[in-house]
Every structure is written in structure tokens, then in C-alpha cells.
Design an enzyme around this catalytic site. Structure first.
Site, mmCIF file in Angstrom:
data_model
loop_
_atom_site.group_PDB
_atom_site.id
_atom_site.type_symbol
_atom_site.label_atom_id
_atom_site.label_comp_id
_atom_site.label_asym_id
_atom_site.label_seq_id
_atom_site.Cartn_x
_atom_site.Cartn_y
_atom_site.Cartn_z
ATOM 1 N N CYS A 122 8.702 21.200 -59.402
ATOM 2 C CA CYS A 122 10.145 20.963 -59.195
ATOM 3 C C CYS A 122 10.423 20.630 -57.724
ATOM 4 C CB CYS A 122 10.928 22.226 -59.530
ATOM 5 S SG CYS A 122 11.131 22.440 -61.282
ATOM 6 N N ASP A 168 16.548 31.213 -61.197
ATOM 7 C CA ASP A 168 16.355 30.247 -62.294
ATOM 8 C C ASP A 168 17.558 30.177 -63.216
ATOM 9 O OD1 ASP A 168 12.799 30.934 -62.758
ATOM 10 O OD2 ASP A 168 13.919 29.831 -61.245
ATOM 11 N N LYS A 171 7.606 30.658 -70.368
ATOM 12 C CA LYS A 171 6.784 29.678 -69.625
ATOM 13 C C LYS A 171 6.109 30.358 -68.448
ATOM 14 C CE LYS A 171 8.868 26.924 -66.537
ATOM 15 N NZ LYS A 171 8.354 26.979 -65.148
ATOM 16 N N ASN A 172 6.872 31.153 -67.708
ATOM 17 C CA ASN A 172 6.367 31.702 -66.445
ATOM 18 C C ASN A 172 5.450 32.899 -66.632
ATOM 19 O OD1 ASN A 172 7.725 29.650 -65.254
ATOM 20 N ND2 ASN A 172 9.429 30.891 -64.500
ATOM 21 N N ARG A 187 8.434 24.477 -50.869
ATOM 22 C CA ARG A 187 7.471 25.218 -51.710
ATOM 23 C C ARG A 187 6.143 25.413 -50.971
ATOM 24 N NH1 ARG A 187 9.220 24.539 -57.182
ATOM 25 N NH2 ARG A 187 8.174 26.474 -57.692
ATOM 26 N N ARG A 201 9.565 20.225 -69.508
ATOM 27 C CA ARG A 201 8.577 21.102 -68.851
ATOM 28 C C ARG A 201 8.845 22.559 -69.170
ATOM 29 N NH1 ARG A 201 8.645 20.942 -62.910
ATOM 30 N NH2 ARG A 201 6.960 22.410 -63.266
HETATM 31 C C1 EPZ Z 1 8.022 31.222 -59.641
HETATM 32 O O1 EPZ Z 1 7.798 30.163 -58.717
HETATM 33 C C2 EPZ Z 1 8.592 30.564 -60.889
HETATM 34 N N1 EPZ Z 1 7.635 29.601 -61.427
HETATM 35 C C3 EPZ Z 1 9.895 29.839 -60.528
HETATM 36 O O2 EPZ Z 1 10.439 29.322 -61.741
HETATM 37 C C4 EPZ Z 1 10.881 30.854 -59.941
HETATM 38 O O3 EPZ Z 1 12.051 30.174 -59.537
HETATM 39 C C5 EPZ Z 1 10.249 31.561 -58.739
HETATM 40 O O4 EPZ Z 1 8.981 32.165 -59.129
HETATM 41 C C6 EPZ Z 1 11.143 32.651 -58.165
HETATM 42 O O5 EPZ Z 1 11.430 33.595 -59.146
HETATM 43 C C7 EPZ Z 1 6.600 30.043 -62.186
HETATM 44 O O6 EPZ Z 1 6.447 31.236 -62.422
HETATM 45 C C8 EPZ Z 1 5.666 29.004 -62.738
HETATM 46 P P1 EPZ Z 1 7.876 32.120 -55.231
HETATM 47 P P2 EPZ Z 1 6.957 30.425 -57.355
HETATM 48 O O7 EPZ Z 1 6.483 31.988 -54.713
HETATM 49 O O8 EPZ Z 1 5.855 31.371 -57.624
HETATM 50 C C9 EPZ Z 1 8.787 30.720 -50.795
HETATM 51 C C10 EPZ Z 1 11.342 27.698 -63.162
HETATM 52 O O9 EPZ Z 1 12.431 27.113 -63.115
HETATM 53 N N2 EPZ Z 1 7.331 30.796 -50.606
HETATM 54 O O10 EPZ Z 1 8.382 33.467 -55.613
HETATM 55 O O11 EPZ Z 1 6.649 29.121 -56.763
HETATM 56 C C11 EPZ Z 1 9.173 29.581 -51.720
HETATM 57 O O12 EPZ Z 1 9.262 28.363 -51.007
HETATM 58 C C12 EPZ Z 1 10.543 27.888 -61.887
HETATM 59 O O13 EPZ Z 1 10.829 28.192 -64.197
HETATM 60 C C13 EPZ Z 1 6.810 30.613 -49.336
HETATM 61 O O14 EPZ Z 1 7.544 30.385 -48.367
HETATM 62 O O15 EPZ Z 1 8.083 31.153 -56.481
HETATM 63 C C14 EPZ Z 1 10.514 30.029 -52.238
HETATM 64 O O16 EPZ Z 1 11.513 29.724 -51.287
HETATM 65 C C15 EPZ Z 1 11.199 27.213 -60.692
HETATM 66 N N3 EPZ Z 1 5.461 30.658 -49.169
HETATM 67 C C16 EPZ Z 1 10.357 31.549 -52.349
HETATM 68 O O17 EPZ Z 1 9.251 31.892 -51.485
HETATM 69 C C17 EPZ Z 1 4.608 30.907 -50.221
HETATM 70 O O18 EPZ Z 1 3.375 30.962 -50.004
HETATM 71 C C18 EPZ Z 1 10.057 32.028 -53.765
HETATM 72 O O19 EPZ Z 1 8.850 31.427 -54.170
HETATM 73 C C19 EPZ Z 1 5.157 31.087 -51.506
HETATM 74 C C20 EPZ Z 1 6.526 31.033 -51.671
#
Ligand code: EPZ
Length: 422
Positions: free
Chosen positions: A120, A309, A22-23, A125, A401
Site C-alpha cells: 500500500c 485500518d 488477511k493480517n 514504510r 488484496r
Molecule cells: C501491519 O503493517 C498491517 N499489515 C497493516 O495493515 C496495519 O495497518 C499495520 O500493521 C498497523 O497496524 C499486515 O499485517 C500485513 P507496522 P506493518 O510495522 O507491519 C512504521 C491493511 O490495511 N515503521 O506496525 O507494515 C511504519 O512506517 C494493512 O491490512 C517504521 O518506521 O505496520 C508505520 O508508520 C495496511 N519502521 C508504523 O511504524 C519499521 O521498521 C506502523 O507500521 C516498521 C514500521
């Protein structure tokens, strides 16, 4: 709303084919916005988030068609003129990954408005890392009425971008922009997940010049135009990890097909330490429960550390392993919605900030539980598979999803599981 009913206690046995990631699928679909040429993507999982993204592409002016596990994306004739400059709120609300619309449209149209994304319910986020990086490339960013408006008067210019945190989505978004910017972009502290490598592989197939994907430093030399591509999406390492844990928690014996074993290294290392027998081959993994498992504490980290995850699924497993274990969630500030639901099964578990303390119990009793996010849902399914007696799992749309044919795959492995429509 649909529910899943499980009568637990069966040991899972047999083979399961892991679906496309998915990701990885989602950012690659958004990459099709970077070209007017036809693109073909295969090994696509059947997921609601994929369907949402197809709707998105068609709303934005593309012609995206899903045929089984293949998606073909074309252009209408007057593509650029047809483009919408504001993404549809109801689509964005459904899926956090919608934020990835900004990168390609900023690069091509130099302006796009996107409602702040949904997805989610795991923490706030924020998107500050994305927006800060776009500013570095010369974009003007404003947030008005819950909508992110981005604008670039001239062609974006490559620049060094240093992430305060290796955000997966922000790394993907900047790659989707920098490929058409003028000059060189260097991403420092980039995310290293396999999905980043898969996206960069596709962008380079399109004619981009990206080096270092999969490491913390990625360099992009901007080009003027990108071409169509054909690509098979990598397997879903999180789905694979979920089935490995299903084999362990049901004391079963399962062979996973169409996987990339080294993408699961951190999870398999922990499962082996716990006592599960694991044998890896080129694109398969054989897992067999051979003795009572031992508790193994985990700390979630960015790749290649233990994936956030898989945290909820691991928590469920440790609840049924004799002894004490500790779960530390370091990536999201609120990813414990499964805990209160696991307590309904009889788990001896408590949360203190970002730490979960577990004392293993001998068995779970079936219960009626509710899903609140994708991976918490997987954790509750695993609990139901191991519990004595009937379990009812509600709000399973969260599962749809991110898990392709979940109950069908589990039923084929011997689980007593059905979906009831209602
Ligand atoms: C991706 O989400 C994945 N989703 C998530 O999988 C996964 O948990 C996550 O990466 C971490 O590996 C997809 O790829 C569609 P991040 P993403 O930006 O990109 C903070 C699943 O279950 N952050 O690496 O949203 C954020 O709040 C999903 O398949 C900021 O603070 O993750 C979080 O605490 C859930 N500011 C951390 O960083 C930002 O601008 C990691 O977020 C961006 C992120």
C-alpha cells in the site's frame, strides 16, 4: 481493469460471514518455512495477497497448494538445497508483508536477500525496526541496490530487543527468527495485535516456546526444530469493522457471523457512543441503525486503540453525520488518499497535517472515484452505498488484496452493486 458500480440508497439488511484475517494468514504462511513437515491452514480468505504469498512459498522451494479456504504446504525432497537465496522482486514489490520472508529464512538458511518491499502507498514504510532487531540477534545486514541482504555465519543468538515503536511486522519477523535462535529473546514494546497472538499460537503448536504474546513483553526460548501444524485462522477484525460501518452508514440492520467481538472493542465502543445499537454474542455481532448518529472524533492508536485500518472507513461515516468531528492518524504519515475522493461525493472535509476536520453533510451524490490503497477503497465503497445516484469505483485491484468477495457479500445484504470487467 475491473470497476465496481453502485447505486446507493439501499439499507443493508441480513447476515454476513466474516472471512479469515488477511493480517493473520500472511505471517502464518511465512511460518511454514520454519519446518519441513506438512502444514494445513484453514479459514483462509480468498485474497490476492494470499495468492501472492502462495506463489512466494512455491518460488522459495515449498509446495503450497490452495484448495478453497484451505492451504496445504509441503516440502520437496531436497528442500534446503532447492531454496532460493534471493526473493523474487516482482512478488516482493506487490506486497509489504513479503518482508516476513527474512525472519524464517535467516533462522533456517542464515542468509536471504529481499528487495525492499512494496505494498500500500501509505507513507514511506521503512524497515529499520526489523533490521535493527535482526542485528541484535547476531545477523549482518546490508542494503545494496534496493535489496536487503541478511547473513548469519553461525546460529543466531537470542537477545533482548527493545522496539522504538511497537511495529506489527517487526514483532512478527522477530518471532519468526527467535524461535530457532539459541537461547532467550525478550521483545520489549512488542505489538499487541490479535494477529500477533494468532502467530504465536501457531508457533507454539509447532514446538516453539513463546510466552507473553498479546502483551508488550514477549519472551521466546529458542528450540532446535519445529514441527508441522494444523490451524484455523482467526476472523478478520478489519473486515468486520467495515461491515459494522456499512450497516451504520446505510441505516441498516446486519448480523456479523464468525467474529471475535472483543477484537473490535475500540470500534464498537465508538459506534455505540455514536448511537448505533450493537448486541454481541460469543461469535456474532448484531448491529442496527435506530436513530441519527452523533459525531465521534477518533485518534488511531496501536491495539487495543482505534485501528488505523478502520480510519478511512470511519472518516466516511462521520462525513454523513450531522455536526463536526476530527480524525487524527497517528500510525502512518500518509493515510488520507480517500479525502480528495470523498470531496467528489460532496463531503465537507479538510486535512491539516495528521488531522482531518469534518463537518457532516446531509447526503452524498454518486460520483466516479479511484482507489489508491486497500482501506481507502473500502471508504469509497461505503460512500457509494450511502450516496444518491450512481457511483463508479476504479482501480479496485487494491480492494481485491484485502476484502474477500466484497461485492458478493454486499449484494447479499441488499446493496445495488456489481463488478464490471474491463
Ligand atoms: C501491519 O503493517 C498491517 N499489515 C497493516 O495493515 C496495519 O495497518 C499495520 O500493521 C498497523 O497496524 C499486515 O499485517 C500485513 P507496522 P506493518 O510495522 O507491519 C512504521 C491493511 O490495511 N515503521 O506496525 O507494515 C511504519 O512506517 C494493512 O491490512 C517504521 O518506521 O505496520 C508505520 O508508520 C495496511 N519502521 C508504523 O511504524 C519499521 O521498521 C506502523 O507500521 C516498521 C514500521
Amino acid at each position: 481493469m475491473d470497476k465496481i458500480l453502485i447505486r446507493g440508497g439501499n439499507s443493508l439488511r441480513g447476515e454476513v460471514i466474516i472471512s479469515g484475517s488477511k493480517n493473520s494468514t500472511l505471517p502464518i504462511l511465512f511460518a511454514t518455512l520454519l519446518t519441513d513437515e506438512p502444514t494445513v491452514i484453514t479459514n483462509i480468505p480468498s485474497l490476492d495477497d494470499v495468492d501472492t504469498t502462495v506463489l512466494f512459498l512455491n518460488f522459495m522451494g515449498k509446495k503450497a497448494v490452495k484448495k478453497g479456504n484451505i492451504i496445504e504446504v509441503y516440502c520437496s525432497d531436497n528442500y534446503d538445497k532447492e531454496y532460493k537465496h534471493v526473493a523474487l522482486h516482482k512478488l516482493v514489490r506487490k506486497m509489504r508483508a513479503s518482508i516476513l520472508i527474512i525472519g524464517p529464512l535467516l533462522a533456517r538458511l542464515r542468509r536471504i536477500g529481499v528487495p525492499l518491499p512494496g505494498g500500500c502507498a501509505i507513507g514511506a514504510r521503512p524497515v529499520d525496526i526489523h533490521l535493527e532487531a535482526f542485528r541484535k540477534l547476531g545477523a549482518e545486514i546490508s542494503i545494496e541496490d534496493g535489496c536487503v541482504r541478511t547473513f548469519a555465519g553461525n546460529r543466531l543468538k537470542g537477545a533482548p530487543v527493545n522496539f522504538r515503536f511497537p511495529s506489527v511486522g517487526a514483532t512478527e519477523n522477530i518471532l519468526l527468527t527467535a524461535v530457532l535462535a539459541e537461547g532467550k529473546t525478550t521483545i520489549i514494546n512488542a505489538a499487541c495485535e490479535p494477529e500477533i497472538e494468532d502467530l504465536a499460537f501457531v508457533l507454539n503448536k509447532m514446538g516453539a516456546k513463546i510466552t507473553g504474546a498479546g502483551t508488550k513483553k514477549i519472551v521466546v526460548e529458542g528450540v532446535d526444530k519445529l514441527h508441522g501444524f494444523e490451524h484455523e485462522v482467526i476472523p478478520d477484525r478489519i473486515e468486520a469493522a467495515t461491515y459494522m460501518i456499512a450497516a451504520a452508514i446505510t441505516k441498516g440492520e446486519v448480523t456479523l457471523k464468525k467474529v471475535i467481538p472483543h477484537h473490535l472493542k475500540s470500534v464498537n465502543d465508538k459506534l455505540r457512543k455514536s448511537g448505533l445499537y450493537i448486541k454481541e454474542s460469543k461469535n456474532a455481532i448484531y448491529a442496527k441503525w435506530v436513530k441519527n448518529l452523533k459525531p465521534q472524533s477518533i485518534k488511531t492508536e496501536v491495539y487495543p486503540g482505534f485501528p488505523t485500518d478502520v480510519q478511512a472507513q470511519w472518516t466516511t461515516l462521520m462525513c454523513l453525520v450531522d455536526g463536526r468531528s476530527r480524525i487524527e492518524e497517528n500510525i502512518f504519515e500518509n493515510r488520507f488518499s480517500h479525502i480528495t475522493q470523498l470531496q467528489k461525493f460532496g463531503a465537507d472535509i479538510s486535512v491539516n497535517g495528521k488531522i482531518v476536520n469534518i463537518k457532516g453533510v446531509e447526503r452524498f451524490s454518486g460520483s466516479a472515484v479511484t482507489v489508491s490503497d486497500l482501506r481507502a477503497g473500502a471508504a469509497l465503497i461505503l460512500a457509494g452505498l450511502a450516496a444518491r445516484g450512481p457511483t463508479t469505483v476504479s482501480k479496485i485491484y487494491h480492494l481485491d488484496r484485502g476484502y474477500d468477495m466484497l461485492e458478493r457479500k454486499l449484494k447479499k445484504l441488499g446493496a445495488d452493486i456489481i463488478r464490471v470487467h474491463g
